[in-house]
Design an enzyme around this catalytic site. Structure first.
Site, PDB file in Angstrom:
ATOM      1  N   HIS A  20       0.750  -1.286   0.006  1.00 48.10           N
ATOM      2  CA  HIS A  20      -0.018   0.004   0.107  1.00 48.10           C
ATOM      3  C   HIS A  20       0.775   1.297  -0.031  1.00 48.10           C
ATOM      4  O   HIS A  20       0.411   2.284  -0.437  1.00 48.10           O
ATOM      5  CB  HIS A  20      -0.976  -0.163   1.309  1.00 48.10           C
ATOM      6  CG  HIS A  20      -2.149   0.694   1.024  1.00 48.10           C
ATOM      7  ND1 HIS A  20      -2.793   0.702  -0.122  1.00 48.10           N
ATOM      8  CD2 HIS A  20      -2.866   1.241   1.935  1.00 48.10           C
ATOM      9  CE1 HIS A  20      -3.955   1.386   0.062  1.00 48.10           C
ATOM     10  NE2 HIS A  20      -4.094   1.774   1.261  1.00 48.10           N
ATOM     11  N   ASN A  66      -6.355   7.702   3.926  1.00 42.28           N
ATOM     12  CA  ASN A  66      -7.806   8.230   3.712  1.00 42.28           C
ATOM     13  C   ASN A  66      -8.135   9.600   3.521  1.00 42.28           C
ATOM     14  O   ASN A  66      -9.078  10.120   3.325  1.00 42.28           O
ATOM     15  CB  ASN A  66      -8.590   7.503   5.072  1.00 42.28           C
ATOM     16  CG  ASN A  66      -8.775   6.174   4.902  1.00 42.28           C
ATOM     17  OD1 ASN A  66      -7.986   5.437   4.037  1.00 42.28           O
ATOM     18  ND2 ASN A  66      -9.257   5.691   5.923  1.00 42.28           N
ATOM     19  N   ASP A  91      -0.747   2.213  -5.313  1.00 39.20           N
ATOM     20  CA  ASP A  91      -0.692   0.564  -5.539  1.00 39.20           C
ATOM     21  C   ASP A  91      -2.260   0.415  -6.124  1.00 39.20           C
ATOM     22  O   ASP A  91      -3.161   1.058  -5.830  1.00 39.20           O
ATOM     23  CB  ASP A  91      -0.603   0.071  -4.285  1.00 39.20           C
ATOM     24  CG  ASP A  91      -1.810   0.523  -3.143  1.00 39.20           C
ATOM     25  OD1 ASP A  91      -1.924   1.761  -2.973  1.00 39.20           O
ATOM     26  OD2 ASP A  91      -2.605  -0.174  -2.891  1.00 39.20           O
ATOM     27  N   ASN A 112      -9.311   4.237  -1.283  1.00 38.25           N
ATOM     28  CA  ASN A 112      -9.194   5.404  -0.397  1.00 38.25           C
ATOM     29  C   ASN A 112      -8.584   6.607  -0.615  1.00 38.25           C
ATOM     30  O   ASN A 112      -9.100   7.469  -0.495  1.00 38.25           O
ATOM     31  CB  ASN A 112      -9.405   4.974   1.174  1.00 38.25           C
ATOM     32  CG  ASN A 112     -10.280   3.853   1.421  1.00 38.25           C
ATOM     33  OD1 ASN A 112     -11.318   3.883   0.825  1.00 38.25           O
ATOM     34  ND2 ASN A 112      -9.924   2.856   2.349  1.00 38.25           N
TER      35      ASN A 112
END
Length: 191
Positions: A20, A66, A91, A112
């Site tokens: 991520h 986020n 990613d 997100n």
């Protein structure tokens, strides 16, 4: 000519070098290639690179994934960088590890970080460099996979792709999105 290069990821050692956080890893590699250092600033770690008559402002949001959009919007406004000169690196589960894709925009596909950016800047039409991470995980284990570290077998390909992505960023800032897409979107990086 100013460009905003955004590497997406999460701050903290727990997330360091996870799938991520590949956006952070690419941003780090790009800054290192150009001898630039990151400094802590408003909502992000920031490095500034002067290259071929251009200024590339590289950010790694410190807001967590986020809320990435807050940092992107702040730095676009502060540096007066238009959306078409902003490149977001992330990613991508929907792409195999062997691939990267440069895109002019599109849906957040449940990512997100992209969702936050779209909400903050009011459009989903901003360039992005999608770094394929594959989706080799058992049902229900997506979060563990995305937040997991690369395997020993994946590491060489990941490093090769990170190096190539630094080249893609330079291409984006010099010959533009369309020509860069033509040059890089069909590359494969065999395992």
């Amino acid at each position: 000519m100013k460009y905003l290069i955004v590497g997406l990821g999460n701050i903290g050692t727990d997330y360091h070098h996870t799938r991520h956080n590949i956006g952070f890893d690419v941003a780090d590699a790009f800054a290192a290639k150009h001898g630039a250092l990151f400094r802590s600033d408003r909502l992000a770690d920031v490095a500034e690179i002067k290259w071929k008559g251009r200024i590339l402002v590289v950010i790694k949001p410190t807001t967590y994934m986020n809320l990435s959009g807050k940092a992107v919007k702040y730095w676009m406004d502060k540096e007066k960088i238009p959306v078409e000169n902003t490149l977001v690196i992330l990613d991508e589960l929907a792409l195999p590890l062997e691939a990267i894709r440069l895109r002019p925009g599109g849906s957040d596909a449940g990512h997100n970080g992209l969702k936050s950016i779209q909400e903050s800047i009011g459009t989903n039409q901003y360039p992005r460099l999608r770094f394929g991470i594959g989706n080799d995980f058992p049902k229900g284990r997506q979060v563990d996979y995305v937040l997991g570290r690369w395997t020993a077998k994946e590491e060489p390909v990941v490093q090769q792709k990170i190096d190539k992505c630094t080249e893609v960023i330079e291409s984006f800032a010099s010959i533009g999105l369309q020509r860069s897409m033509n040059n890089y979107n069909n590359l494969t990086f065999p395992l």
